[in-house]
Design a protein around this motif. Structure first.
Motif, PDB file in Angstrom:
ATOM      1  N   ALA A 159       0.863  -1.192   0.000  1.00 54.81           N
ATOM      2  CA  ALA A 159       0.000   0.000   0.000  1.00 54.81           C
ATOM      3  C   ALA A 159       0.894   1.234   0.000  1.00 54.81           C
ATOM      4  N   PRO A 160       1.563   1.496  -1.134  1.00 56.68           N
ATOM      5  CA  PRO A 160       2.593   2.555  -1.165  1.00 56.68           C
ATOM      6  C   PRO A 160       2.062   3.965  -0.962  1.00 56.68           C
ATOM      7  N   ARG A 161       0.825   4.222  -1.350  1.00 55.48           N
ATOM      8  CA  ARG A 161       0.306   5.595  -1.278  1.00 55.48           C
ATOM      9  C   ARG A 161      -0.561   5.821  -0.049  1.00 55.48           C
ATOM     10  N   GLN A 162      -0.610   4.878   0.825  1.00 60.50           N
ATOM     11  CA  GLN A 162      -1.473   4.996   2.010  1.00 60.50           C
ATOM     12  C   GLN A 162      -0.674   5.521   3.193  1.00 60.50           C
ATOM     13  N   LYS A 163      -1.263   6.482   3.898  1.00 59.41           N
ATOM     14  CA  LYS A 163      -0.622   7.035   5.091  1.00 59.41           C
ATOM     15  C   LYS A 163      -1.080   6.261   6.319  1.00 59.41           C
ATOM     16  N   GLY A 164      -0.143   5.721   7.070  1.00 66.57           N
ATOM     17  CA  GLY A 164      -0.498   4.951   8.251  1.00 66.57           C
ATOM     18  C   GLY A 164      -1.042   3.579   7.887  1.00 66.57           C
ATOM     19  N   ILE A 165      -1.578   2.884   8.860  1.00 64.94           N
ATOM     20  CA  ILE A 165      -2.124   1.541   8.672  1.00 64.94           C
ATOM     21  C   ILE A 165      -3.630   1.603   8.804  1.00 64.94           C
ATOM     22  N   ASN A 166      -4.317   1.033   7.830  1.00 66.13           N
ATOM     23  CA  ASN A 166      -5.783   0.979   7.883  1.00 66.13           C
ATOM     24  C   ASN A 166      -6.210   0.193   9.116  1.00 66.13           C
ATOM     25  N   ARG A 167      -7.200   0.743   9.840  1.00 70.86           N
ATOM     26  CA  ARG A 167      -7.612   0.096  11.084  1.00 70.86           C
ATOM     27  C   ARG A 167      -8.219  -1.282  10.869  1.00 70.86           C
ATOM     28  N   LYS A 168      -8.672  -1.573   9.623  1.00 69.93           N
ATOM     29  CA  LYS A 168      -9.259  -2.881   9.333  1.00 69.93           C
ATOM     30  C   LYS A 168      -8.217  -3.998   9.331  1.00 69.93           C
ATOM     31  N   VAL A 169      -6.945  -3.638   9.141  1.00 70.85           N
ATOM     32  CA  VAL A 169      -5.916  -4.679   9.066  1.00 70.85           C
ATOM     33  C   VAL A 169      -5.069  -4.741  10.338  1.00 70.85           C
ATOM     34  N   TRP A 170      -5.456  -3.965  11.346  1.00 73.54           N
ATOM     35  CA  TRP A 170      -4.677  -4.001  12.588  1.00 73.54           C
ATOM     36  C   TRP A 170      -4.694  -5.401  13.214  1.00 73.54           C
ATOM     37  N   GLY A 171      -5.871  -6.033  13.204  1.00 77.70           N
ATOM     38  CA  GLY A 171      -5.985  -7.372  13.792  1.00 77.70           C
ATOM     39  C   GLY A 171      -5.099  -8.392  13.104  1.00 77.70           C
ATOM     40  N   PRO A 172      -5.201  -8.542  11.760  1.00 81.85           N
ATOM     41  CA  PRO A 172      -4.303  -9.488  11.079  1.00 81.85           C
ATOM     42  C   PRO A 172      -2.818  -9.178  11.277  1.00 81.85           C
ATOM     43  N   LEU A 173      -2.458  -7.883  11.299  1.00 85.78           N
ATOM     44  CA  LEU A 173      -1.047  -7.546  11.488  1.00 85.78           C
ATOM     45  C   LEU A 173      -0.554  -7.929  12.880  1.00 85.78           C
ATOM     46  N   ILE A 174      -1.385  -7.698  13.884  1.00 89.52           N
ATOM     47  CA  ILE A 174      -0.978  -8.088  15.241  1.00 89.52           C
ATOM     48  C   ILE A 174      -0.874  -9.608  15.354  1.00 89.52           C
ATOM     49  N   GLY A 175      -1.813 -10.307  14.697  1.00 87.29           N
ATOM     50  CA  GLY A 175      -1.718 -11.766  14.695  1.00 87.29           C
ATOM     51  C   GLY A 175      -0.446 -12.245  14.025  1.00 87.29           C
ATOM     52  N   GLN A 176      -0.084 -11.612  12.903  1.00 89.49           N
ATOM     53  CA  GLN A 176       1.166 -11.951  12.225  1.00 89.49           C
ATOM     54  C   GLN A 176       2.369 -11.691  13.122  1.00 89.49           C
ATOM     55  N   LEU A 177       2.299 -10.588  13.830  1.00 92.59           N
ATOM     56  CA  LEU A 177       3.414 -10.240  14.720  1.00 92.59           C
ATOM     57  C   LEU A 177       3.581 -11.287  15.822  1.00 92.59           C
ATOM     58  N   ILE A 178       2.474 -11.718  16.411  1.00 95.17           N
ATOM     59  CA  ILE A 178       2.553 -12.738  17.473  1.00 95.17           C
ATOM     60  C   ILE A 178       3.131 -14.041  16.938  1.00 95.17           C
ATOM     61  N   LEU A 179       2.646 -14.479  15.749  1.00 93.65           N
ATOM     62  CA  LEU A 179       3.135 -15.733  15.177  1.00 93.65           C
ATOM     63  C   LEU A 179       4.617 -15.644  14.815  1.00 93.65           C
ATOM     64  N   ARG A 180       5.013 -14.516  14.214  1.00 96.32           N
ATOM     65  CA  ARG A 180       6.412 -14.365  13.798  1.00 96.32           C
ATOM     66  C   ARG A 180       7.347 -14.307  14.998  1.00 96.32           C
ATOM     67  N   THR A 181       6.940 -13.569  16.039  1.00 96.06           N
ATOM     68  CA  THR A 181       7.811 -13.491  17.223  1.00 96.06           C
ATOM     69  C   THR A 181       7.884 -14.835  17.955  1.00 96.06           C
ATOM     70  N   TYR A 182       6.770 -15.581  17.943  1.00 92.03           N
ATOM     71  CA  TYR A 182       6.792 -16.908  18.569  1.00 92.03           C
ATOM     72  C   TYR A 182       7.760 -17.839  17.833  1.00 92.03           C
ATOM     73  N   GLU A 183       7.667 -17.834  16.501  1.00 99.87           N
ATOM     74  CA  GLU A 183       8.575 -18.684  15.713  1.00 99.87           C
ATOM     75  C   GLU A 183      10.024 -18.220  15.861  1.00 99.87           C
ATOM     76  N   ARG A 184      10.218 -16.917  15.886  1.00 98.82           N
ATOM     77  CA  ARG A 184      11.586 -16.376  16.050  1.00 98.82           C
ATOM     78  C   ARG A 184      12.157 -16.764  17.412  1.00 98.82           C
ATOM     79  N   ALA A 185      11.327 -16.696  18.451  1.00 98.13           N
ATOM     80  CA  ALA A 185      11.774 -17.078  19.790  1.00 98.13           C
ATOM     81  C   ALA A 185      12.163 -18.556  19.835  1.00 98.13           C
ATOM     82  N   GLN A 186      11.392 -19.403  19.144  1.00 95.52           N
ATOM     83  CA  GLN A 186      11.732 -20.824  19.105  1.00 95.52           C
ATOM     84  C   GLN A 186      13.063 -21.043  18.411  1.00 95.52           C
TER      85      GLN A 186
END
Length: 269
Positions: A183-210
């Motif tokens: 989303a190159p022309r978008q300012k900030g993060i759309n609030r509709k994708v906050w949930g999926p992004l946080i879920g991605q963050l949790i999964l990625r940090t969990y795998e990274r920690a392992q």
């Protein structure tokens, strides 16, 4: 994006500064830890109206920054990060404490005095903690804590938390970069994708920690964080501790600015 990368750089700056080779960096970690603890105890022991008595304690962070050849602006920037919390805590003091007193011909509210006292104590204590990390490093600081018989689990938790903050920030920067490319022309993060992004963050940090834990086990990690060879305490280290301890004790017992003022007034007469 730039702010996230700057945050990662800020996290690692203190570790980079700890790698310097100055007189202060060569002081034993346990000695620097004890000196800092004594300094913090003296700072918080002052009464809420004793601002003048606190002023000589500024000498400690100023000398440490000078002797350790640390950059002043990054340290000041981190010190001011705690300012909003102090403002939130002390801003109501002038509202509830209306009593006034006269000092040097000036009439001041006790509420403002307590607010300034809280702010000054915060700056001194935060600067002392930052300078301890910047001149010692977390690994050596952990070694000093173990020498004081601090429980192993507490020290390990402290180290892992400190290390994983930078890992978490790296994962956030990767997710933010991927989102910006889609989303190159978008300012900030759309609030509709906050949930999926946080879920991605949790999964990625969990795998990274392992992956990090598996790498630590392959290198022989058995629950004890090895910080290398223990360095013996030298006479110079003890002299450093005793000198600062005497200075802090004198500042706590005597109001040095008031004594100097009285002395100058007496000479003037």
């Amino acid at each position: 994006m730039a702010n996230i990368m700057n945050s990662i750089f800020d996290m690692r700056l203190l570790d980079d500064l700890a790698g310097k080779e100055t007189v202060l960096h060569r002081i034993h970690p346990l000695i620097k830890l004890l000196t800092t603890v004594f300094y913090l105890v003296v700072v918080v022991s002052f009464d809420k109206y004793e601002i003048v008595g606190l002023l000589p304690l500024i000498v400690f962070p100023v000398l440490v920054i000078t002797l350790a050849e640390l950059p002043f602006r990054p340290i000041l920037k981190r010190m001011l990060l705690a300012a909003p919390f102090v403002l939130g805590i002390g801003i109501l003091n002038p509202v509830f404490d209306h009593q006034v007193f006269v000092i040097g011909g000036l009439t001041l509210s006790r509420g403002w005095i307590t607010f300034l006292s809280v702010f000054l104590k915060c700056l001194l204590t935060v600067s002392a903690a930052l300078l301890l990390i910047a001149t010692t490093g977390m690994d050596k600081l952990a070694s000093a804590l173990r020498m004081l018989k601090i429980p192993r689990l507490f020290v390990l938790q402290l180290l892992m938390t400190y290390r994983y903050i930078s890992v978490l920030m790296e994962e956030v920067s990767l997710i933010w970069r991927a989102y910006s490319l889609r989303a190159p022309r978008q300012k900030g993060i759309n609030r509709k994708v906050w949930g999926p992004l946080i879920g991605q963050l949790i999964l990625r940090t969990y795998e990274r920690a392992q992956r990090v834990y598996q790498a630590m086990c392959l290198r022989g990690f058995s629950g004890e964080y090895n910080t290398g060879k223990q360095v013996r305490i030298r006479v110079w280290d003890l002299a450093y501790l005793i000198s600062w301890s005497l200075f802090f004790a004198v500042v706590r017992i005597y109001n040095i600015p008031m004594l100097i003022g009285s002395l100058l007034t007496g000479v003037g007469r």
